[in-house]
Design a protein around this motif. Sequence first.
Motif, PDB file in Angstrom:
ATOM      1  N   UNK A 105       0.801  -1.233   0.000  1.00 58.14           N
ATOM      2  CA  UNK A 105       0.000   0.000   0.000  1.00 58.14           C
ATOM      3  C   UNK A 105       0.830   1.279   0.000  1.00 58.14           C
ATOM      4  N   UNK A 106       1.912   1.327   0.786  1.00 55.51           N
ATOM      5  CA  UNK A 106       2.715   2.546   0.851  1.00 55.51           C
ATOM      6  C   UNK A 106       3.416   2.798  -0.481  1.00 55.51           C
ATOM      7  N   UNK A 107       3.944   1.751  -1.094  1.00 55.19           N
ATOM      8  CA  UNK A 107       4.601   1.882  -2.393  1.00 55.19           C
ATOM      9  C   UNK A 107       3.598   2.307  -3.459  1.00 55.19           C
ATOM     10  N   UNK A 108       2.393   1.742  -3.400  1.00 55.47           N
ATOM     11  CA  UNK A 108       1.364   2.102  -4.379  1.00 55.47           C
ATOM     12  C   UNK A 108       0.971   3.564  -4.230  1.00 55.47           C
ATOM     13  N   UNK A 109       0.804   4.031  -2.984  1.00 56.62           N
ATOM     14  CA  UNK A 109       0.443   5.435  -2.758  1.00 56.62           C
ATOM     15  C   UNK A 109       1.529   6.367  -3.277  1.00 56.62           C
ATOM     16  N   UNK A 110       2.803   6.015  -3.039  1.00 50.95           N
ATOM     17  CA  UNK A 110       3.911   6.839  -3.534  1.00 50.95           C
ATOM     18  C   UNK A 110       3.910   6.875  -5.063  1.00 50.95           C
ATOM     19  N   UNK A 111       3.626   5.721  -5.693  1.00 58.63           N
ATOM     20  CA  UNK A 111       3.567   5.678  -7.156  1.00 58.63           C
ATOM     21  C   UNK A 111       2.428   6.538  -7.691  1.00 58.63           C
ATOM     22  N   UNK A 112       1.287   6.488  -7.020  1.00 51.84           N
ATOM     23  CA  UNK A 112       0.162   7.304  -7.462  1.00 51.84           C
ATOM     24  C   UNK A 112       0.431   8.799  -7.259  1.00 51.84           C
ATOM     25  N   UNK A 113       1.183   9.144  -6.195  1.00 47.34           N
ATOM     26  CA  UNK A 113       1.581  10.541  -6.032  1.00 47.34           C
ATOM     27  C   UNK A 113       2.454  10.975  -7.200  1.00 47.34           C
ATOM     28  N   UNK A 114       3.343  10.109  -7.630  1.00 49.04           N
ATOM     29  CA  UNK A 114       4.204  10.389  -8.780  1.00 49.04           C
ATOM     30  C   UNK A 114       3.356  10.656 -10.027  1.00 49.04           C
ATOM     31  N   UNK A 115       2.402   9.754 -10.304  1.00 46.85           N
ATOM     32  CA  UNK A 115       1.538   9.920 -11.473  1.00 46.85           C
ATOM     33  C   UNK A 115       0.705  11.190 -11.357  1.00 46.85           C
ATOM     34  N   UNK A 116       0.151  11.414 -10.168  1.00 47.91           N
ATOM     35  CA  UNK A 116      -0.694  12.586  -9.949  1.00 47.91           C
ATOM     36  C   UNK A 116       0.081  13.873 -10.174  1.00 47.91           C
ATOM     37  N   UNK A 117       1.266  13.979  -9.571  1.00 52.27           N
ATOM     38  CA  UNK A 117       2.010  15.225  -9.691  1.00 52.27           C
ATOM     39  C   UNK A 117       2.518  15.439 -11.104  1.00 52.27           C
ATOM     40  N   UNK A 118       2.964  14.374 -11.769  1.00 54.61           N
ATOM     41  CA  UNK A 118       3.394  14.508 -13.159  1.00 54.61           C
ATOM     42  C   UNK A 118       2.243  15.004 -14.034  1.00 54.61           C
ATOM     43  N   UNK A 119       1.065  14.445 -13.835  1.00 54.76           N
ATOM     44  CA  UNK A 119      -0.096  14.826 -14.646  1.00 54.76           C
ATOM     45  C   UNK A 119      -0.529  16.261 -14.365  1.00 54.76           C
ATOM     46  N   UNK A 120      -0.522  16.652 -13.081  1.00 50.94           N
ATOM     47  CA  UNK A 120      -0.866  18.029 -12.740  1.00 50.94           C
ATOM     48  C   UNK A 120       0.138  19.005 -13.348  1.00 50.94           C
ATOM     49  N   UNK A 121       1.404  18.613 -13.398  1.00 49.69           N
ATOM     50  CA  UNK A 121       2.419  19.469 -14.006  1.00 49.69           C
ATOM     51  C   UNK A 121       2.235  19.579 -15.512  1.00 49.69           C
ATOM     52  N   UNK A 122       1.822  18.488 -16.155  1.00 49.63           N
ATOM     53  CA  UNK A 122       1.530  18.535 -17.590  1.00 49.63           C
ATOM     54  C   UNK A 122       0.423  19.540 -17.868  1.00 49.63           C
ATOM     55  N   UNK A 123      -0.550  19.624 -16.977  1.00 51.33           N
ATOM     56  CA  UNK A 123      -1.642  20.592 -17.136  1.00 51.33           C
ATOM     57  C   UNK A 123      -1.232  22.005 -16.751  1.00 51.33           C
ATOM     58  N   UNK A 124      -0.490  22.128 -15.649  1.00 56.81           N
ATOM     59  CA  UNK A 124      -0.231  23.448 -15.074  1.00 56.81           C
ATOM     60  C   UNK A 124       0.661  24.317 -15.946  1.00 56.81           C
ATOM     61  N   UNK A 125       1.757  23.772 -16.470  1.00 60.36           N
ATOM     62  CA  UNK A 125       2.712  24.599 -17.198  1.00 60.36           C
ATOM     63  C   UNK A 125       2.077  25.264 -18.423  1.00 60.36           C
ATOM     64  N   UNK A 126       1.349  24.522 -19.269  1.00 64.83           N
ATOM     65  CA  UNK A 126       0.703  25.195 -20.408  1.00 64.83           C
ATOM     66  C   UNK A 126      -0.330  26.238 -19.988  1.00 64.83           C
ATOM     67  N   UNK A 127      -0.966  26.039 -18.837  1.00 62.45           N
ATOM     68  CA  UNK A 127      -1.934  27.036 -18.374  1.00 62.45           C
ATOM     69  C   UNK A 127      -1.241  28.353 -18.048  1.00 62.45           C
ATOM     70  N   UNK A 128      -0.040  28.302 -17.464  1.00 62.83           N
ATOM     71  CA  UNK A 128       0.704  29.532 -17.186  1.00 62.83           C
ATOM     72  C   UNK A 128       0.972  30.283 -18.482  1.00 62.83           C
ATOM     73  N   UNK A 129       1.470  29.562 -19.505  1.00 63.05           N
ATOM     74  CA  UNK A 129       1.766  30.194 -20.790  1.00 63.05           C
ATOM     75  C   UNK A 129       0.491  30.595 -21.524  1.00 63.05           C
ATOM     76  N   UNK A 130      -0.596  29.847 -21.310  1.00 63.26           N
ATOM     77  CA  UNK A 130      -1.867  30.108 -21.980  1.00 63.26           C
ATOM     78  C   UNK A 130      -2.375  31.512 -21.666  1.00 63.26           C
ATOM     79  N   UNK A 131      -2.235  31.927 -20.409  1.00 66.53           N
ATOM     80  CA  UNK A 131      -2.662  33.281 -20.026  1.00 66.53           C
ATOM     81  C   UNK A 131      -1.856  34.325 -20.800  1.00 66.53           C
TER      82      UNK A 131
END
Length: 498
Positions: A105-131
């Motif tokens: 469970x702990x390893x799975x949660x850490x992996x999901x944090x990795x996926x979550x943060x990578x995905x949020x970063x994929x969204x966030x950076x273009x939004x900064x430039x989009x403005x």
Amino acid sequence: MEKRRQSWLGLWNISFGFFGIQIGFALQNANMSRVFQTLGASMDDLPALWVAAPLTGLIVQPIIGHLSDRTWNRLGRRRPYFLTGAILAALALFVMPLSPTMGAPLLFAAAMLWVLDASLNVSMEPFRAFVGDMLRTDQHAAGYAVQTAFIGAGAVVGSIFPFLLEHLGVGNVAPDGGLPDTVRWSFWFGSAALLLAVLWTVFTTREYSPEEIASFAENSSAGDEQPVRALASKSYLSSAAWIAAGLVVVIAVGEFALEKEVLLLGALLAVYGLLSAIGIYLAKQGRTANMLSSIVGDFSGMPPVMKRLALVQFFSWSALFIMWINTTPVVTQYVFGSTDTASAAYNEGANWVNLLFTVYNGVAAVAALAILPWLSRAVGQVMTHSICLTLGALGFLMFFFVRDAQALLVAEVGIGIAWASILAMPYAILASNLPQAKLGIYMGLFNIFIVVPQLLVATAMGSLMKAFFPGEPVWTMLFAAAAWIVAAIAMLRVRAAV
């Protein structure tokens, strides 16, 4: 030709997707330490488990920035990236509460944090430039203020979920190793909200075509290749220095018995040195049309205003990452008197942290529209940011000295004002002082000075605390206050055109 002036509805549509993205970040920031501790992680393990978040940002954002500057398809230039990131982030949020049912469970949660943060970063950076893409120079400050308001509002919604659900009768305590229903349902609601908010921006906005972008005087591409050409004239000494610094850090881990996570910091320094050497070699061979040389060239050739803001960002985000990792352990241990994750007192304190985070994000949403525009008109954007960072530092000092839960709400007011300024002022200054045609890559590179201090905190803070303040996480708040004071002083060296 000039960009059309956006109405308030236009500003709303351009930034509304960030409302959903910040719900995801808020759920991550306020709850992942709680999730990790519930799944059996010790206080000393938290920085290592959190290291996935900044590491993914360090890798993802410059690459996405580079690619989005050069993309055009049916969805546009930036929208394909923040839509893809939102879909992946929503899936990660939905799956995260299932961690206790997994074999590790702990390893799975850490992996999901990795996926979550990578995905949020994929969204966030273009939004900064989009403005920056969508607005005229004279609307940049207003655009980033509206975006900051949505960030604050999204963070309020994300942070308040567990606290609100508890008061609606949803269970807030689970057996050892299990996540409370308040946390599970918060992640599931957040998953849906994130995706719907980003879809709103995708369907209500139309990006400028490449032909329109080329016609805007402010988006002239003249000199776009200059940083890469300048890279060809550089020696390999700087690359060797980065590699040597990385090796020194690796050796120091063994010599001084530092935490093993510090090895990651040394490895990153050495890898950057190697990549920069490769980029310089390719540039010297005349092979400038490649991502690596472009990114290395743009990084080494940053405009002066960006270099000075980079120092401010470094110390600003060091404090923020300290806060996100340590607020739950500090509040539960010192204010609610418990370190037992299965106890009612610990879970009550953890929910109080969600309320505290709700307050600072709510203050940020209001400050972005009510305080920052007024203050920046009165004293300028540079002084505004310095003042706000100082107020935030005072808030961190209250966490160090105060042991009353209600009084900590006052501390969050100062932190919220600083947070609003961190999300708005540097980006408004950058968008008005950088080449618009390369806004994506520069915003991505600017993120390095958000990510590196987070990596430093995640790798070195554990060793520092274990050596000098074992079992006393409250001292981290003093480090956070000092970091924002340094950032406030460094801001006074910034010279911007607006």
